[in-house]
Design a protein around this motif. Structure first.
Motif, PDB file in Angstrom:
ATOM      1  N   ASN A 139      25.772  -2.329 -17.147  1.00 49.50           N
ATOM      2  CA  ASN A 139      26.524  -2.845 -18.273  1.00 49.50           C
ATOM      3  C   ASN A 139      26.601  -4.287 -18.175  1.00 49.50           C
ATOM      4  N   GLY A 140      27.524  -4.989 -18.616  1.00 51.69           N
ATOM      5  CA  GLY A 140      27.740  -6.623 -18.725  1.00 51.69           C
ATOM      6  C   GLY A 140      28.738  -6.701 -17.555  1.00 51.69           C
ATOM      7  N   ILE A 141      29.100  -7.980 -17.526  1.00 44.72           N
ATOM      8  CA  ILE A 141      29.699  -8.567 -16.445  1.00 44.72           C
ATOM      9  C   ILE A 141      31.334  -8.619 -16.607  1.00 44.72           C
ATOM     10  N   SER A 142      32.134  -8.112 -15.675  1.00 45.33           N
ATOM     11  CA  SER A 142      33.488  -7.995 -15.789  1.00 45.33           C
ATOM     12  C   SER A 142      34.188  -8.995 -15.036  1.00 45.33           C
ATOM     13  N   HIS A 143      35.427  -9.422 -15.334  1.00 47.88           N
ATOM     14  CA  HIS A 143      36.123 -10.323 -14.745  1.00 47.88           C
ATOM     15  C   HIS A 143      37.442  -9.899 -14.264  1.00 47.88           C
ATOM     16  N   GLU A 144      37.330  -8.329 -13.963  1.00 53.68           N
ATOM     17  CA  GLU A 144      38.703  -7.812 -13.848  1.00 53.68           C
ATOM     18  C   GLU A 144      39.281  -8.099 -12.590  1.00 53.68           C
ATOM     19  N   HIS A 145      40.614  -7.778 -12.022  1.00 52.37           N
ATOM     20  CA  HIS A 145      41.096  -8.153 -10.885  1.00 52.37           C
ATOM     21  C   HIS A 145      41.138  -6.736 -10.323  1.00 52.37           C
ATOM     22  N   LEU A 146      40.565  -6.635  -9.081  1.00 53.66           N
ATOM     23  CA  LEU A 146      40.603  -5.507  -8.316  1.00 53.66           C
ATOM     24  C   LEU A 146      41.115  -5.791  -7.010  1.00 53.66           C
ATOM     25  N   PRO A 147      42.329  -4.909  -6.872  1.00 57.03           N
ATOM     26  CA  PRO A 147      43.082  -4.991  -5.705  1.00 57.03           C
ATOM     27  C   PRO A 147      42.478  -5.544  -4.410  1.00 57.03           C
ATOM     28  N   GLY A 148      42.728  -6.611  -3.722  1.00 63.51           N
ATOM     29  CA  GLY A 148      42.324  -6.867  -2.550  1.00 63.51           C
ATOM     30  C   GLY A 148      41.012  -7.645  -2.469  1.00 63.51           C
ATOM     31  N   VAL A 239      37.969   4.599   5.941  1.00 64.88           N
ATOM     32  CA  VAL A 239      39.286   3.640   5.980  1.00 64.88           C
ATOM     33  C   VAL A 239      39.975   4.364   5.097  1.00 64.88           C
ATOM     34  N   LYS A 240      41.408   3.792   5.402  1.00 61.18           N
ATOM     35  CA  LYS A 240      42.453   3.805   4.389  1.00 61.18           C
ATOM     36  C   LYS A 240      42.984   2.489   3.948  1.00 61.18           C
ATOM     37  N   LEU A 241      42.702   2.309   2.803  1.00 61.85           N
ATOM     38  CA  LEU A 241      43.141   1.175   2.182  1.00 61.85           C
ATOM     39  C   LEU A 241      44.545   1.028   1.908  1.00 61.85           C
ATOM     40  N   SER A 242      45.126  -0.054   2.069  1.00 59.65           N
ATOM     41  CA  SER A 242      46.470  -0.261   1.389  1.00 59.65           C
ATOM     42  C   SER A 242      46.676  -0.272  -0.019  1.00 59.65           C
ATOM     43  N   LYS A 243      45.695  -0.785  -0.613  1.00 55.78           N
ATOM     44  CA  LYS A 243      45.878  -0.795  -2.201  1.00 55.78           C
ATOM     45  C   LYS A 243      44.306  -0.287  -2.551  1.00 55.78           C
ATOM     46  N   PRO A 244      44.358   0.998  -2.873  1.00 53.02           N
ATOM     47  CA  PRO A 244      43.022   1.555  -3.201  1.00 53.02           C
ATOM     48  C   PRO A 244      42.357   1.071  -4.289  1.00 53.02           C
ATOM     49  N   VAL A 245      40.908   1.080  -4.447  1.00 51.14           N
ATOM     50  CA  VAL A 245      40.294   0.815  -5.674  1.00 51.14           C
ATOM     51  C   VAL A 245      39.382   2.160  -6.115  1.00 51.14           C
ATOM     52  N   ASN A 246      39.289   1.968  -7.409  1.00 50.15           N
ATOM     53  CA  ASN A 246      38.963   3.498  -7.920  1.00 50.15           C
ATOM     54  C   ASN A 246      37.424   3.487  -8.318  1.00 50.15           C
ATOM     55  N   MET A 247      36.669   2.281  -7.999  1.00 45.19           N
ATOM     56  CA  MET A 247      35.301   2.470  -8.376  1.00 45.19           C
ATOM     57  C   MET A 247      34.559   2.422  -7.051  1.00 45.19           C
ATOM     58  N   TYR A 295      37.330  -7.332   1.211  1.00 49.11           N
ATOM     59  CA  TYR A 295      38.794  -6.811   1.040  1.00 49.11           C
ATOM     60  C   TYR A 295      39.731  -7.408   1.739  1.00 49.11           C
ATOM     61  N   HIS A 296      40.672  -8.065   1.074  1.00 52.82           N
ATOM     62  CA  HIS A 296      41.481  -9.090   1.840  1.00 52.82           C
ATOM     63  C   HIS A 296      42.713  -8.486   2.020  1.00 52.82           C
ATOM     64  N   GLU A 297      43.067  -7.053   1.644  1.00 56.56           N
ATOM     65  CA  GLU A 297      44.312  -6.406   2.032  1.00 56.56           C
ATOM     66  C   GLU A 297      44.460  -5.458   3.321  1.00 56.56           C
ATOM     67  N   PRO A 298      45.472  -5.374   4.006  1.00 55.92           N
ATOM     68  CA  PRO A 298      45.264  -4.380   5.021  1.00 55.92           C
ATOM     69  C   PRO A 298      44.554  -3.004   4.884  1.00 55.92           C
ATOM     70  N   PHE A 299      43.641  -2.531   6.186  1.00 59.74           N
ATOM     71  CA  PHE A 299      43.321  -1.434   6.090  1.00 59.74           C
ATOM     72  C   PHE A 299      43.247  -0.929   7.381  1.00 59.74           C
ATOM     73  N   GLU A 300      43.083   0.462   7.301  1.00 63.05           N
ATOM     74  CA  GLU A 300      42.920   1.354   8.783  1.00 63.05           C
ATOM     75  C   GLU A 300      41.548   2.195   8.966  1.00 63.05           C
ATOM     76  N   ILE A 301      41.149   1.811  10.050  1.00 63.00           N
ATOM     77  CA  ILE A 301      39.886   2.584  10.269  1.00 63.00           C
ATOM     78  C   ILE A 301      40.508   4.120  10.864  1.00 63.00           C
ATOM     79  N   VAL A 302      39.939   5.071  10.122  1.00 62.39           N
ATOM     80  CA  VAL A 302      40.477   6.497  10.587  1.00 62.39           C
ATOM     81  C   VAL A 302      39.190   7.359  11.066  1.00 62.39           C
ATOM     82  N   GLY A 303      37.985   6.877  10.700  1.00 68.69           N
ATOM     83  CA  GLY A 303      36.770   7.660  11.337  1.00 68.69           C
ATOM     84  C   GLY A 303      35.786   6.924  11.230  1.00 68.69           C
TER      85      GLY A 303
END
Ligand SMILES: Cc1cc2nc3c(=O)[nH]c(=O)nc-3n(C[C@H](O)[C@H](O)[C@H](O)COP(=O)(O)OP(=O)(O)OC[C@H]3O[C@@H](n4cnc5c(N)ncnc54)[C@H](O)[C@@H]3O)c2cc1C
Length: 369
Positions: A139-148, A239-247, A295-303
Motif C-alpha cells: 500500500n502507500g505510506i502512512s504517518h500514523e502515530h503508533l504507541p512507542g 515480550v510484554k509491551l506496556s502499550k501494545p501495537v496491533n500490527m 520501541y521507546h516504551e517499557p517492555f518486559e522479556i517473558v520468554g
C-alpha cells in the motif's frame, strides 16, 4: 543372540498390538510434525489415505516461528521464490482447517508496517509499490502515530499479509491424531526400517511409503542426510509491551503480536554456525537492544525461543524419492517461508507419489544427483 532377536521381535509385536496396527497396511508413515508434516497429513486426510505419524516435537522450528506470511522480501523489494504463487493455496488450506475446527482461529490478517528511515526509502517505496507485481501486497505510506514507535519518515504499509497461529494449528492436529491413536510421540529409529518386497515394516507396522518431514532433524537421517541442508538458527524473544501495537512492525527486527496471548514476538536472529537449539544470552541481549531502539516504551522479556530453519544451499525446497529405496521420500528445505510454501509443496509431493506426476526440477532432490 537368538534370544535377543526373539525378544526384539516380540517387543515389536507387543508395541504394534498396543496400537492395534499389527495387521493393517498403512499407506504412509510420516516422520515429523512441523508445518511440512501438517501439510502432508492434510493431503492424506483430504485424499482418504491411511497413515501414522512419528514426532518428538523436540526440535520443531515451526513452533519457534512467528508464522508470518508475507511474499515480499522487504530488504530488497523482491518477491520471495514462488511465495505469491503458493500463498493463495496455503491460505485456502488453513481456512479449510479453521472451518473444520469451529471455535479455532488460525489465520490472522494483519498489515505489516515497514519503518522507513529516509526520503530515499520513501521514494523507493512509492515507486516499487506501484509496480503490478507488488500492487497486491504494498500500500502507500502512512504517518500514523503508533504507541512507542517513532518514525519521522513514516511506514510503508503492506496488505494481504498476516500470521498463522502455528502453535494452535499443530496442537489441534496433534490432539486429533492422538485421539485416533495415529501419533507416536517418540523418535523414529532409522535402523529399524525393514524393506520387504514392495512395502516397509517398522516396529510391527506395515506401510507403503515413508515421508520424512523432519526439518533440520534430517541431518541425522541416514537415507537423506547427504542432502545439502545447511540450517540457520533463529532466536526470538517474547515480550510484554506496556502499550501494545496491533500490527506487525518491520524495522531491522520484526515485532509481531502473538494471537490470544497479549504478548509480542521480537526477532529474529540468523546464525549459520551454531546448530544447537539452546536459547543464548547473546541473542537475547542483541534483540532487546534492537527492540529498545524501535520501541521507546517499557517492555518486559517473558520468554525466548530458538529453532533451526531448514535452509538449503541453493535456497530451494528438497522434495523427492530416495535414489535406491523407492518407498522413501523427503519433504524439507522450507527455509524462512514454511508457512507459505508447505501446503502447495505437500500437494505436489502427494501427487508425485500417488499419481506419478513429476516434481518441478527446481525442488526435486534429483538436482543433487
Ligand atoms: C525464529 C524463527 C522465526 C521464523 N519465522 C517464520 C515466519 O514468520 N514465517 C515462516 O513462514 N517461517 C518462519 N520460520 C521458518 C519456519 O519455521 C520453517 O520454514 C518451518 O517451520 C520448517 O518446518 P518443517 O516442518 O520442515 O520442520 P520443523 O518445524 O522443524 O518440524 C520437524 C519435526 O520433525 C521432528 N523430527 C525430526 N526428526 C525426527 C525423528 N527422527 N523422529 C521423530 N520426529 C522427528 C522434530 O522434532 C520436529 O517436530 C522461522 C524460523 C525460525 C527459527
Amino acid at each position: 543372540m537368538i534370544y535377543f532377536e526373539f525378544l526384539s521381535v516380540y517387543m515389536e509385536i507387543c508395541s504394534a498390538k498396543r496400537f492395534n496396527f499389527a495387521k493393517k497396511m498403512f499407506d504412509f508413515i510420516i516422520v515429523g510434525l512441523g508445518i511440512a508434516g501438517w501439510s502432508f497429513v492434510r493431503q492424506l486426510q483430504e485424499n482418504k489415505r491411511s497413515f501414522v505419524v512419528f514426532d518428538t516435537s523436540a526440535e520443531n522450528s515451526t513452533l519457534a516461528s512467528a508464522g508470518v506470511f508475507n511474499p515480499v522480501i522487504l530488504k530488497r523489494f523482491t518477491l520471495a521464490w514462488k511465495a505469491a504463487e503458493y500463498l493463495p493455496y496455503a491460505l485456502l488450506q488453513y481456512k479449510k482447517y479453521e472451518l473444520e475446527n469451529t471455535g479455532h482461529q488460525f489465520i490472522y490478517d494483519l498489515p505489516i508496517y515497514r519503518k522507513l528511515t529516509s526520503v530515499a526509502e520513501q521514494n523507493e517505496w512509492s515507486s516499487v509499490s506501484g509496480r503490478p507485481v507488488f500492487e497486491k501486497y504494498m500500500n502507500g505510506i502512512s504517518h500514523e502515530h503508533l504507541p512507542g514507535i517513532e518514525s519521522p519518515f513514516g511506514f510503508g504499509v503492506m496488505k494481504n499479509t498476516g500470521m498463522i497461529d502455528v502453535n494452535l494449528l499443530l496442537s489441534v492436529l496433534r490432539k486429533q491424531l492422538k485421539k485416533q491413536n495415529l501419533l507416536r510421540e517418540n523418535r523414529f529409529d532409522y535402523k529399524r526400517v525393514r524393506f520387504v518386497k514392495n512395502h516397509i515394516e517398522y516396529e510391527g507396522l506395515k506401510a507403503k511409503y515413508i515421508v520424512f518431514t523432519e526439518g533440520f532433524g534430517l541431518k541425522k537421517n541416514p537415507f537423506f542426510g547427504h542432502l545439502p541442508l545447511m540450517g540457520t538458527k533463529g532466536e526470538s524473544i517474547l515480550v510484554k509491551l506496556s502499550k501494545p501495537v496491533n500490527m506487525i512492525i518491520k524495522s531491522n527486527i520484526f515485532l509481531a503480536p502473538l494471537p490470544g496471548t497479549g504478548l509480542h514476538m521480537a526477532g529474529a536472529t540468523y546464525n549459520w554456525t551454531d546448530k544447537s537449539l539452546t536459547p543464548t544470552s547473546e541473542a537475547r541481549i542483541h534483540l532487546a537492544e534492537k527492540l529498545q531502539k524501535l520501541y521507546h516504551e517499557p517492555f518486559e522479556i517473558v520468554g525466548q525461543k530458538a529453532g533451526i530453519r531448514p535452509t538449503v544451499k541453493d535456497r530451494r525446497p528438497l522434495l523427492g524419492r530416495h535414489g535406491e529405496y523407492e518407498n522413501l521420500f523427503v519433504f524439507n528445505g522450507l527455509g524462512t517461508r514454511g508457512v507459505i510454501l508447505a501446503p502447495r509443496l505437500a500437494k505436489m509431493l502427494f501427487e508425485h507419489i500417488v499419481f506419478d506426476i513429476p516434481l518441478p526440477e527446481k525442488v526435486d532432490i534429483k538436482r543433487f544427483g
